[in-house]
Structures are given as C-alpha cells and as structure tokens.
Design an enzyme around this catalytic site. Structure first.
Site, short mmCIF file in Angstrom:
data_model
loop_
_atom_site.label_atom_id
_atom_site.label_comp_id
_atom_site.label_asym_id
_atom_site.label_seq_id
_atom_site.Cartn_x
_atom_site.Cartn_y
_atom_site.Cartn_z
N ARG A 1 -79.56 34.18 -1.24
CA ARG A 1 -78.94 35.40 -0.92
C ARG A 1 -77.46 35.17 -0.20
O ARG A 1 -77.27 34.20 0.48
CB ARG A 1 -79.67 36.06 0.21
CG ARG A 1 -81.01 36.98 -0.54
CD ARG A 1 -80.36 38.04 -1.48
NE ARG A 1 -81.59 39.06 -1.81
CZ ARG A 1 -81.90 38.78 -3.48
NH1 ARG A 1 -81.44 37.87 -3.92
NH2 ARG A 1 -82.74 39.52 -3.58
N GLU B 1 -71.96 41.45 -2.36
CA GLU B 1 -71.80 41.30 -4.02
C GLU B 1 -71.97 43.01 -4.32
O GLU B 1 -72.72 43.75 -3.71
CB GLU B 1 -72.88 40.59 -4.70
CG GLU B 1 -74.34 40.85 -4.18
CD GLU B 1 -75.16 39.67 -5.17
OE1 GLU B 1 -74.73 38.42 -4.74
OE2 GLU B 1 -76.00 40.02 -5.83
N HIS C 1 -74.75 36.56 -10.17
CA HIS C 1 -76.48 36.96 -9.85
C HIS C 1 -77.33 36.76 -11.03
O HIS C 1 -77.92 37.90 -11.46
CB HIS C 1 -76.58 38.09 -8.92
CG HIS C 1 -77.87 38.20 -8.09
ND1 HIS C 1 -77.66 38.73 -7.09
CD2 HIS C 1 -79.11 37.59 -8.33
CE1 HIS C 1 -79.07 38.57 -6.58
NE2 HIS C 1 -79.70 38.11 -7.29
C1 DGY Z 1 -84.58 38.56 -6.64
O1 DGY Z 1 -85.59 38.73 -7.36
O2 DGY Z 1 -84.81 38.82 -5.50
C2 DGY Z 1 -83.40 38.49 -7.56
O3 DGY Z 1 -82.24 37.90 -6.63
C3 DGY Z 1 -82.94 39.91 -7.88
O4 DGY Z 1 -82.85 40.64 -6.87
#
Ligand code: DGY
Length: 323
Positions: free
Chosen positions: A242, A271, A289
C-alpha cells in the site's frame, strides 16, 4: 424469496458480473468511477450488501449514517485498510476480503518491478523510444545483478511467501524477513530464511527490500528517512503493498541523493494522484496498481467475494470473514 440487493461499486469481469446477477439483485456502477463519501453513505442505507474496492472511501465518516441496511461489505481485494473496521463492527456489518487468489500475480508484479528497477528496464525503454540509444557498449546502462543477492521481505503472509518462493528457488536469493509476529521455524526453514526484529536491521543487510505488509495507520511510513539512512547504497526498494507504507518524499530524496540505488512502486499514497517528487526520479519504476491485474485473478477475486456474500446470506460464516 427476493434476492439480497448487492451494489458492486466498480465494474467486474463479465463472467463474475453474470454470476452475481444469478444470486443477487445487482446494481452495477455503469460509469465505473469511484463512489464519493455521500454515495457510500447512501449505499449503506439502500443495499443489503456492498462489494467495495480499494478505491472506495469507507472511513469512519462514511459510516456516520442512520438506518443502515447494509449487512455485509464483501470487499473485492485482499487489502482492507480503506475500510474502518471498528465503525463497520459497531454497525454490525460483516467485512470479508479475497485472500489467496491474488498472491501469485501480486508476487509476479513485485518480481517485475524488482527486475525492471535493478536492470534499469524503464530507463532503457524510455531511451530507446526517445530515439536516444546509440548502440551497444560495455559501459551502457549498467544495472544491479539480482541472482544470488539478499532479499529482505517485510510482511510474511501469503504474498510475502510467494515472493520468497520465486526469489529463493528461482533466483537463488538469500531471504531475510521482518514480520511483527514470529514466523514458524518450519516456514523459515522452507526458504532458508532468517527473521529480523527491526526494519532498520533488515534494511542494513539487504540488497532488495519487498513490502508485503498491510497498509493503514499502523504501517504508515514504515519506510521513512530515518530507516532509509540505514540502507545499503545498493538497495532496491519494491512496494506492491500500500502506498502509505512508504514516506514518498523520503524515498524521492533517498533516490535523488543516491542513499539507495533504485525503487519500484505499484502503489501510491493518495493514488491515483502521484506525488510530483516521484515523477522526476529516473531510477524509479512506477506501475498503476497492477498487482492483481490478470484476467484469471480478477475473475477469481470476484467469485471469491461472491462466495463470501452468498455464505453470509445463507446464515453461514463467510470463509474470509475479517470482522
Ligand atoms: C488488493 O487486493 O488489496 C489489491 O491491492 C487491490 O485492491
């Protein structure tokens, strides 16, 4: 009996949307743009179930609603730091996530970033597309060797372990770990790994660091100026966890001043806005991402979210119940 009303906050792969419609009275977000806090409050009062994603705002303020009808948030994704769990619990809302199904693809993206950052693939591609490449030479764009080096993994859940497996068995890397909980001797032995008790110590002994811990307030700026100062100058930092786990200003400064060698980021604080300090770092690879972004995984995530929701409405405990 009428089907539970389910709001799916972002568009899903077609096969999963179709399956959702068989079991639920589904509302799709046709425009596929993130819901704002008011939309979310309205949804909490209008649906029996909501399947949110990382792009949704479910902080404490969003839960300040009366006459809540929503009974379950079956999150589409493994990370749930965007959901204020104490507020959900207080309102008696069950929260589930989608672990397992995205571990391989997320570890694959961490590998992609690690290899790209170490071997300067982003820079190389930019040079070539800008028509600035003037041919092979022994000193051109020298990167860092990956095979046989030391990888520090922060957070040793399923994705951290998938990363260890790739790096240890595929690239002959030495594995070192930082995790707040004690990793079992059996698991450490599997990867011939060593557990460290501080992030600083891990940074000072690693050529690569890959982040696989949860986000949220407890891990905010876990990587910061003070521990980056302990890193080896060869360090390549990879974040597929994250954005908030890394202090991006400290990272940009460490890259600029060659305190560390390179970095690869798939996630960003705030983001999709990208901190402008990151934009000008040549030794930084950035992806939008993409960790779980394969057809197979995005379908499996949807099916897993639906399984959790179906179990809940059957009166069972969902497999991936978080609270
Ligand atoms: C997750 O599954 O946490 C990915 O980062 C997408 O949210």
């Amino acid at each position: 009996m009428s089907k539970p009303r389910l709001l799916i906050t972002r568009r899903w792969p077609k096969a999963v949307e179709e399956s959702a419609m068989e079991h639920f009275d589904v509302t799709l977000n046709d425009k596929d743009i993130p819901l704002d806090i008011e939309d979310m409050r309205h949804a909490l009062k209008s649906y029996d179930a909501i399947s949110p994603t990382v792009t949704d705002i479910l902080n404490a303020k969003a839960f300040e609603v009366e006459d809540v009808s929503c009974k379950i948030l079956c999150n589409y994704g493994v990370g749930y730091s965007h959901i204020d769990l104490p507020s959900a619990e207080k309102l008696g809302i069950c929260v589930t996530n989608t672990p397992d199904v995205l571990s391989d693809c997320t570890a694959d993206i961490a590998m992609t970033l690690m290899l790209m950052a170490a071997r300067r693939a982003g820079e190389g591609e930019r040079e070539l597309r800008a028509k600035k490449w003037d041919g092979w030479r022994p000193t051109h764009m020298i990167g860092a060797k990956v095979t046989g080096k030391t990888l520090g993994i922060i957070g040793f859940g399923r994705i951290g372990q998938a990363m260890a497996s790739r790096c240890h068995f595929g690239f002959g890397m030495k594995i070192k770990i930082f995790s707040r909980s004690q990793v079992s001797a059996e698991l450490l032995k599997r990867y011939n790994a060593e557990q460290f008790s501080s992030v600083e110590a891990l940074l000072s002994e690693s050529d690569f660091i890959s982040l696989h811990c949860p986000g949220g307030t407890s891990n905010r700026h876990l990587i910061n100026a003070s521990n980056l100062a302990q890193a080896r100058p060869e360090l390549v930092l990879i974040n597929t966890a994250r954005g908030e786990v890394v202090d991006e200003v400290a990272l940009a400064n460490a890259l600029e001043n060659r305190i560390i060698k390179a970095a690869g980021l798939d996630v960003f604080d705030g983001e999709p806005s990208i901190n402008p300090v990151l934009m000008s770092s040549p030794n930084l690879v950035m992806l939008p991402h993409l960790g779980s972004a394969t057809r197979e995984t995005r379908e499996e995530m949807g099916f897993r979210a639906l399984e959790n929701c179906k179990a809940f409405f059957k009166g069972e405990t969902p497999l991936d119940k978080v609270v």
